[in-house]
Write a protein that holds these residues in place. Structure first.
Motif, short mmCIF file in Angstrom:
data_model
loop_
_atom_site.label_atom_id
_atom_site.label_comp_id
_atom_site.label_asym_id
_atom_site.label_seq_id
_atom_site.Cartn_x
_atom_site.Cartn_y
_atom_site.Cartn_z
N LEU A 107 17.37 -23.13 84.73
CA LEU A 107 17.14 -21.81 85.34
C LEU A 107 18.04 -21.65 86.56
N HIS A 108 18.61 -20.48 86.70
CA HIS A 108 19.42 -20.16 87.89
C HIS A 108 18.47 -20.01 89.08
N PRO A 109 18.91 -20.36 90.29
CA PRO A 109 18.03 -20.26 91.46
C PRO A 109 17.45 -18.88 91.71
N TYR A 110 18.14 -17.82 91.29
CA TYR A 110 17.64 -16.46 91.55
C TYR A 110 16.84 -15.89 90.38
N THR A 111 16.44 -16.74 89.45
CA THR A 111 15.68 -16.29 88.29
C THR A 111 14.24 -15.97 88.68
N THR A 112 13.72 -14.88 88.14
CA THR A 112 12.32 -14.51 88.29
C THR A 112 11.71 -14.39 86.90
N LEU A 113 10.68 -15.19 86.64
CA LEU A 113 9.99 -15.15 85.35
C LEU A 113 8.62 -14.54 85.57
N GLY A 114 8.29 -13.57 84.77
CA GLY A 114 6.98 -12.93 84.88
C GLY A 114 5.89 -13.78 84.25
N ALA A 115 4.74 -13.19 84.10
CA ALA A 115 3.61 -13.88 83.51
C ALA A 115 3.84 -14.14 82.02
N ILE A 116 3.25 -15.22 81.54
CA ILE A 116 3.25 -15.60 80.13
C ILE A 116 4.69 -15.69 79.57
N TRP A 117 5.41 -16.69 80.03
CA TRP A 117 6.78 -16.96 79.57
C TRP A 117 6.78 -18.31 78.90
N ALA A 118 7.42 -18.43 77.75
CA ALA A 118 7.47 -19.69 77.02
C ALA A 118 8.89 -20.23 77.01
N SER A 119 9.02 -21.53 77.26
CA SER A 119 10.31 -22.19 77.25
C SER A 119 10.43 -23.02 75.98
N VAL A 120 11.57 -22.92 75.35
CA VAL A 120 11.87 -23.74 74.18
C VAL A 120 13.06 -24.64 74.53
N PRO A 121 13.33 -25.68 73.78
CA PRO A 121 14.41 -26.60 74.11
C PRO A 121 15.77 -25.92 74.23
N ALA A 122 16.60 -26.45 75.13
CA ALA A 122 17.98 -26.02 75.33
C ALA A 122 18.10 -24.54 75.70
N ARG A 123 17.19 -24.03 76.49
CA ARG A 123 17.26 -22.63 76.94
C ARG A 123 17.88 -22.57 78.33
N LYS A 124 18.80 -21.64 78.49
CA LYS A 124 19.40 -21.40 79.80
C LYS A 124 19.09 -19.97 80.18
N VAL A 125 18.60 -19.76 81.38
CA VAL A 125 18.19 -18.43 81.82
C VAL A 125 18.97 -18.06 83.06
N GLY A 126 19.56 -16.87 83.05
CA GLY A 126 20.24 -16.37 84.23
C GLY A 126 21.74 -16.17 84.03
N VAL A 127 22.31 -16.58 82.91
CA VAL A 127 23.74 -16.42 82.68
C VAL A 127 23.96 -15.43 81.55
N ARG A 128 24.88 -14.51 81.79
CA ARG A 128 25.20 -13.54 80.74
C ARG A 128 26.67 -13.16 80.87
N GLU A 129 27.44 -13.41 79.85
CA GLU A 129 28.86 -13.08 79.80
C GLU A 129 29.62 -13.58 81.01
N GLY A 130 29.32 -14.80 81.43
CA GLY A 130 30.06 -15.42 82.52
C GLY A 130 29.64 -15.01 83.90
N ALA A 131 28.72 -14.06 84.03
CA ALA A 131 28.26 -13.63 85.35
C ALA A 131 26.76 -13.85 85.45
N TRP A 132 26.30 -14.11 86.65
CA TRP A 132 24.87 -14.31 86.83
C TRP A 132 24.17 -12.97 86.72
N ALA A 133 23.12 -12.95 85.93
CA ALA A 133 22.36 -11.71 85.71
C ALA A 133 20.88 -12.02 85.74
N ALA A 134 20.07 -11.03 86.00
CA ALA A 134 18.62 -11.21 86.04
C ALA A 134 18.11 -11.51 84.64
N ALA A 135 17.12 -12.37 84.56
CA ALA A 135 16.50 -12.69 83.27
C ALA A 135 15.65 -11.50 82.82
N PRO A 136 15.62 -11.24 81.51
CA PRO A 136 14.82 -10.11 81.02
C PRO A 136 13.34 -10.40 81.13
#
Length: 81
Positions: free
Chosen positions: A52-81
């Motif tokens: 997870l990127h340091p500026y990531t915000t995850l809301g309630a009820i979020w599930a993590s699966v193996p090898a997931r990266k959150v916060g990167v989109r097309e080479g730029a840091w972006a907010a997680a959906p």
């Protein structure tokens, strides 16, 4: 609550935070203390490869699966959906 989920929620502990971060690293997870994580986190397969990127915000009820990266989109840091 799994051990990994409990560690994620305790990563900001004033005295044990660094130790908790190292324990998460042993599971292959990078969850910086700056991440905001809401209630209801579920970590499957011990979160192996979750980053997870340091500026990531995850809301309630979020599930993590193996090898997931959150916060990167097309080479730029972006907010997680």
């Amino acid at each position: 609550m799994s051990l990994v989920t409990a560690l994620v929620y305790r990563r900001r502990h004033r005295l044990l935070g660094r130790l908790v971060q190292e324990a998460l690293a042993l599971y292959g997870m990078e969850v910086p203390a700056a991440c905001e994580i809401g209630p209801g986190l579920v970590v499957f397969h011990r979160g192996f490869g979750t980053v997870l990127h340091p500026y990531t915000t995850l809301g309630a009820i979020w599930a993590s699966v193996p090898a997931r990266k959150v916060g990167v989109r097309e080479g730029a840091w972006a907010a997680a959906p």
